[in-house]
Design an enzyme around this catalytic site. Structure first.
Site, PDB file in Angstrom:
ATOM      1  N   PRO A   2       0.761  -0.830   0.056  1.00  0.00           N
ATOM      2  CA  PRO A   2      -0.315   0.004  -0.161  1.00  0.00           C
ATOM      3  C   PRO A   2       0.760   0.928   0.314  1.00  0.00           C
ATOM      4  CG  PRO A   2      -0.340  -1.317   1.885  1.00  0.00           C
ATOM      5  CD  PRO A   2       0.638  -2.322   0.833  1.00  0.00           C
ATOM      6  N   GLU A   3       0.617   1.742  -0.609  1.00  0.00           N
ATOM      7  CA  GLU A   3       1.586   3.177  -1.308  1.00  0.00           C
ATOM      8  C   GLU A   3       0.047   4.259  -1.317  1.00  0.00           C
ATOM      9  OE1 GLU A   3       4.844   3.656  -3.184  1.00  0.00           O
ATOM     10  OE2 GLU A   3       5.516   1.505  -3.036  1.00  0.00           O
ATOM     11  N   LYS A  51      -0.327   8.369   3.025  1.00  0.00           N
ATOM     12  CA  LYS A  51      -1.342   6.589   3.421  1.00  0.00           C
ATOM     13  C   LYS A  51      -1.968   6.357   4.295  1.00  0.00           C
ATOM     14  CE  LYS A  51       3.881   5.571   2.949  1.00  0.00           C
ATOM     15  NZ  LYS A  51       4.874   4.982   3.392  1.00  0.00           N
ATOM     16  N   ARG A 255      14.414  -0.677   5.095  1.00  0.00           N
ATOM     17  CA  ARG A 255      13.279  -0.954   4.649  1.00  0.00           C
ATOM     18  C   ARG A 255      14.009  -1.916   3.230  1.00  0.00           C
ATOM     19  NH1 ARG A 255       8.642   3.123   4.947  1.00  0.00           N
ATOM     20  NH2 ARG A 255       8.915   3.298   7.355  1.00  0.00           N
TER      21      ARG A 255
END
Length: 281
Positions: A2-3, A51, A255
């Site tokens: 999800p972005e 977001k 990340r």
């Protein structure tokens, strides 16, 4: 993953399903809000903010102000919309929020953040965010100013920081750096054309916000991305093996980072990969 585009679509679909309807039942499956009941109140609207997702609910009897159901999908979250009585497509134990009307049911699964806030609490929840790439407050000059405020920070970390510009996640930051030919660990001050990068961020999210599949290459087939998750296939442009690293401001915020060492030659970094500041979602 999800972005900002994913959350924009979720807000659009929830808006169509819930806006203007009265809630007949609410069920918040997190301890802090387990006894909160917003039934009998009308959903005023749904909006995305970077977001984050905000479901705004009108005041009910005895309320001084309206309410906001605030959620963040994090890595695994999503909202589903069902007709009343329709079987869920995810296990019930993964549901964190259920909002029902006479005819529809919205279910939030595996939400990374779920809060029920007085409307006045919205600013505390999302007020720190930078300009929203897909929002009415988009301001490229302000986004540029925020990025440039920490010139020594690696651009790949600065793009992920939602305090700079809201909506970019891991896929977009890797693809954006590739598209402008910049190594993601290049300090912001050394990015040749930072305004172009900001403009491309906006255009890329706008192009993808209504698509079910994220595309940065212009190819809707099997190769929609240039470098992200292509360490076993190589750079789509030149075929060079894509580098995959874990990078973050600290050990708790590492990340995935993907880049082509040929199309994005690394700068002389020293210890620049450590960056400055922390990431905010």
């Amino acid at each position: 993953m999800p972005e900002g585009d994913t959350v924009w679509r979720a807000a659009r679909d929830l808006q169509a399903a819930l806006a203007g309807a009265e809630l007949t039942r609410t069920d918040f499956r997190v301890p802090r809000f387990a006894t909160t009941d917003l039934s009998g109140r009308v959903v005023e609207g749904v909006a995305s903010r970077g977001k984050h997702l905000l479901i705004r609910i009108a005041p009910g009897p005895g309320d001084d102000e309206g309410w906001t159901v605030h959620s963040h999908l994090k890595m695994e979250g999503l909202w589903h919309i069902y007709n009343r009585g329709e079987r869920w497509r995810r296990p019930a134990f993964k549901a964190r929020a259920v909002l029902e009307t006479v005819s529809r049911q919205a279910v939030g699964f595996e939400l990374g953040i779920l809060r029920v806030l007085p409307r006045s609490g919205e600013d505390e929840a999302v007020g720190y965010l930078g300009p929203d790439l897909l929002g009415p407050d988009w301001d490229p000059a302000e986004a540029l100013r925020r990025l440039e405020a920490v010139p020594e920070r690696p651009v790949g970390l600065a793009l992920l920081d939602q305090r700079n510009l809201a909506g970019i996640g891991n896929v977009y930051r890797c693809e954006l750096c590739f598209l402008v030919g910049v190594h993601p660990l290049t300090p912001v001050r050394d990015v040749p054309d930072l305004p172009r990068l900001v403009d491309l961020s906006k255009r890329l999210l706008e192009a993808n916000k209504s698509r079910s599949r994220r595309i940065t290459t212009g190819l809707a087939g099997r190769d929609p991305l240039w470098v992200y998750n292509r360490e076993k296939r190589g750079c789509l442009r030149c075929g060079t093996r894509v580098v995959h690293e874990l990078v973050g401001d600290n050990e708790l915020e590492l990340r995935d980072l993907y880049y082509c060492p040929r199309c994005q030659p690394p700068p002389d970094l020293g210890e620049a990969a450590s960056g400055a500041g922390t990431l905010e979602g």
